[in-house]
Design an enzyme around this catalytic site. Structure first.
Site, PDB file in Angstrom:
ATOM      1  N   VAL A  17       2.253  -7.647  -5.629  1.00 22.30           N
ATOM      2  CA  VAL A  17       3.302  -7.131  -6.506  1.00 22.30           C
ATOM      3  C   VAL A  17       4.276  -8.242  -6.905  1.00 22.30           C
ATOM      4  O   VAL A  17       4.580  -8.435  -8.084  1.00 22.30           O
ATOM      5  CB  VAL A  17       4.068  -5.965  -5.843  1.00 22.30           C
ATOM      6  CG1 VAL A  17       5.215  -5.500  -6.732  1.00 22.30           C
ATOM      7  CG2 VAL A  17       3.117  -4.803  -5.540  1.00 22.30           C
ATOM      8  N   LYS A 107       8.392   2.235   0.333  1.00 17.03           N
ATOM      9  CA  LYS A 107       8.432   3.680   0.599  1.00 17.03           C
ATOM     10  C   LYS A 107       8.695   3.995   2.062  1.00 17.03           C
ATOM     11  O   LYS A 107       9.427   4.920   2.378  1.00 17.03           O
ATOM     12  CB  LYS A 107       7.146   4.342   0.150  1.00 17.03           C
ATOM     13  CG  LYS A 107       5.924   3.782   0.827  1.00 17.03           C
ATOM     14  CD  LYS A 107       4.641   4.156   0.129  1.00 17.03           C
ATOM     15  CE  LYS A 107       3.529   3.240   0.619  1.00 17.03           C
ATOM     16  NZ  LYS A 107       3.249   2.129  -0.255  1.00 17.03           N
ATOM     17  N   GLY A 189     -12.407  -1.974  -2.823  1.00 16.36           N
ATOM     18  CA  GLY A 189     -11.023  -2.438  -2.676  1.00 16.36           C
ATOM     19  C   GLY A 189      -9.984  -1.343  -2.826  1.00 16.36           C
ATOM     20  O   GLY A 189      -8.786  -1.616  -2.862  1.00 16.36           O
ATOM     21  N   LYS A 207       6.241   9.298   0.835  1.00 21.09           N
ATOM     22  CA  LYS A 207       6.570   9.602  -0.549  1.00 21.09           C
ATOM     23  C   LYS A 207       7.092  11.038  -0.683  1.00 21.09           C
ATOM     24  O   LYS A 207       8.011  11.310  -1.464  1.00 21.09           O
ATOM     25  CB  LYS A 207       5.347   9.379  -1.429  1.00 21.09           C
ATOM     26  CG  LYS A 207       4.953   7.890  -1.487  1.00 21.09           C
ATOM     27  CD  LYS A 207       3.544   7.689  -2.015  1.00 21.09           C
ATOM     28  CE  LYS A 207       3.184   6.199  -2.112  1.00 21.09           C
ATOM     29  NZ  LYS A 207       1.757   5.988  -2.414  1.00 21.09           N
TER      30      LYS A 207
END
Lengths: 433, 433
Positions: A17, A107, A189, A207
């Site tokens: 990210v 999260k 993956g 979440k």
């Protein structure tokens, strides 16, 4: 009216990210500057492995000392994409204390300590944004928090974990068993080497806690979320689901109780009618279905993970936080004014699909039906089928009307005590109706 | 930290949407106050018919003098749900000049004069919000403007008119013709007595202009939108679509040109693969599909019209504007910095499905194929079918690869000149691939 002094941004973590965030900040610098009203400058990148080649990032910006970076004092925004509880938590609060706002994709941390982090942000007059923490790129927290701010949310029903949706979708479309589908997800993956956090529902539960808190203006912690994984879902369950016109999804469900003064949050596999918009969510996509008083039924759909999608959400927050900063304001923080009671799973009311192995002889259905009646669980349909294999066993599939989870549990306990019930093959909740 | 002096809100229009706004402001006053940080008070309601009984609204608040209401000078927010160009435009600018921010649901006005209204808002330091103007309750403008502020939108593909989606869905699912489906929509209240604005695509075109402007940070006016209605879609078109694994939807399409420096906006019926998430949008629901560089493929789904859903969007904006006001800030206004060229339809590149009535004799396909080649339009598939009715005619269905709309138009013009082509039965674009 472009301000020329750039806003300074530090990046904590430069993995899948973080590297996308850095890339977009560089390649789309002009767009970001125009949208914010001032240029943004990458002022430092904290990493664990400083020797790794990071294309497009000035090596002079790289540091292994994340603490020193967030203490610089001249930062406007800290982007935290490390994940996990520590050192992320301490770095975030340190950033606030040193005058920076924070954008996070974490999260686990937000579900565990969201309230304390929000309080720290308020104490130091900073923003804490974390759109990327739930459902990756899908704009979800901002719509729930802002667009639906004048509405009354009844229920949030979400497919918020891409790995498990990929596995369940494979099982549904190919008839594969759990292990086979997991192996394919791993090979492609979509699943990590240790898939526990995904398949046991920990990721989705974090979440769910975040979503419930925002949707109901009530603090909901990770420990308030009832969690069941999806490792025991079988090909037979999918066959049962299809017989009912359903599929099976791992759902995060946050809903108000019937009285309106309580809320619940839970994660478990459930049968969902094929006509429900969430039933069509394939592969590793995420989607969240929101039912509210005025808006009705809304759905938000998109990629729930991945470097670029998550970076999109992070950068949307970055723009918002920078705009707030230039306006000398902060955005909406935690809203927990409603303070509703968080119910345990026993009080949750839903429908159930129960498969029983029973003795194939007269009177069994009457016995079973009596147990349901004694526990106050009303039966919707029953399907009885002899095995025809000379075993003297039959299978009995019961679908109930809505009943509290506690009543269903006592029913199952009582059923297990019947001599004629050889086993409870599966119990699955039926949602989305 | 609750402020006790209420924020004063005036409501212009008290029809289907306005009365829902007033109802929710009353029934959920405590929630709104908690979320805003101050109570909101309905300070006046401008209507055309003052004698109508309006349940739950204090008659003393009712006035027919909307101008005097927006000039009061003590208003914080004016909610405009009258619709149409005038007097809505003048009332909005008057409200700004007298110190109020504005929340509007007026797509026609925003599409026509959005830039001027934004400029007026900025001049007076006020907010102009209009989430309800596009796709009713679906949070869409805020996600596009804020959540995707760090991303790069390539394309927006939307079903943004519920009436036409209801009609097309009926045609698809029942085999009905256009008129029959329209009659059903009218009987059920999904179509107005004069359905022109919906079926001719005017309503969708206004929304396309607004969406394109926000998605591409470029001013796009209603006159920049190429518009074709859906009144000529036939049952035969649906049969052709099904043969291709498609359905037909009226789409609003806003996209960047291949070079990235131009954008286009258009509304027309189009074939869409059944595998596309928009293909499953049934009845009068709306949905908008967004393709962006980092986030990938997102979809926003929900009710696109109706009193309560539209009121949900209006009230979300009201909360945001009130929060801004308490913070002494304004939200993001118009963003048109990119100033991209708006292309005409001729430059739009897409695929086409063309049905020709041709003479049933050897050599026709070669002639037709030559015409396509001469115009530079590459053919993907051809399906030729004799009528078997002794007419000596056959039908020829050509599906092209991507080509500019201008090239397709010249191709069709040239085809019409062929002796062997008896007629062009239909031309439809193929999207979403």
């Amino acid at each position: 009216m472009m301000r020329t002094r750039p806003l300074k941004v530090a990046l904590l973590g430069c993995g899948v990210v973080g590297s996308e965030v850095a890339r977009i900040m560089t390649t789309h610098a002009d767009d970001l500057a125009a949208r914010i009203g001032a240029p943004v400058e990458l002022a430092g990148v904290a990493v664990r492995r400083p020797d790794k080649v990071r294309e497009g990032i000035d090596p002079a910006l790289i540091t292994t000392d994340a603490t020193a970076l967030v203490k610089r004092g001249d930062l406007d925004v800290v982007i935290e994409v490390i994940g996990g509880i520590e050192p992320a938590r301490t770095l975030i609060t340190t950033a606030f204390a040193h005058g920076a706002s924070v954008v996070s994709a974490n999260k686990a941390l937000l579900a565990k300590d969201g309230s304390a982090l929000h309080a720290a942000a308020v104490e130091h007059g900073q923003d804490l944004y974390y759109e990327a923490a739930v459902a990756g790129a899908i704009p979800l927290l901002r719509p729930l928090r802002e667009s639906l701010a004048g509405d009354h949310v009844h229920r949030v029903l979400g497919i918020v974990n891409g790995t498990t949706n990929f596995i369940l979708d494979k099982m549904d479309s190919t008839g594969a068993g759990y292990q086979e589908a997991l192996d394919e997800a791993t090979a492609l993956g979509y699943a990590e080497a240790d898939p526990t956090a995904d398949v046991e529902g920990f990721d989705a539960a974090a979440k769910a806690a975040i979503l419930a808190g925002i949707a109901f203006h009530t603090r909901v912690g990770i420990d308030d979320v009832h969690r069941e994984g999806m490792t025991e879902v079988t090909a037979a369950d999918f066959a049962s689901a299809r017989a009912m016109g359903c599929t099976i999804k791992l759902l995060a469900i946050c809903e108000r109780g019937a009285d309106g003064s309580s809320v619940s949050a839970r994660v478990h596999p459930a049968m969902l009618p094929l006509s429900h918009p969430l039933a069509g969510v394939r592969e590793a996509y995420n989607a969240v279905f929101v039912e509210s008083e005025a808006a009705g039924r809304l759905m938000f759909y998109g990629p729930g993970a991945g470097g670029a999608p998550t970076a999109s959400a992070v950068l949307g927050d970055l723009v918002a936080v920078c705009r707030n900063r230039l306006a000398g304001a902060t955005g909406p923080g935690e809203s927990a004014y409603a303070g509703l009671t968080v119910s345990g799973m026993g009080d949750v009311v839903t429908r159930y699909h129960i498969s029983l192995d029973v003795a194939d002889k007269p009177g069994v259905l009457a016995q079973v039906a009596t147990v349901f009646a004694e526990q106050g669980v009303s039966i919707d349909t029953v399907r009885q089928q002899g095995r025809g294999d000379g075993s003297g066993e039959a299978s009995l599939v019961v679908v109930t009307h809505r009943a509290p989870d506690a009543a269903l549990s006592s029913t199952v306990e009582a059923l297990r005590k019947l001599d004629t019930v050889r086993g409870v093959a599966s119990i699955m909740r039926v949602e989305g109706e």
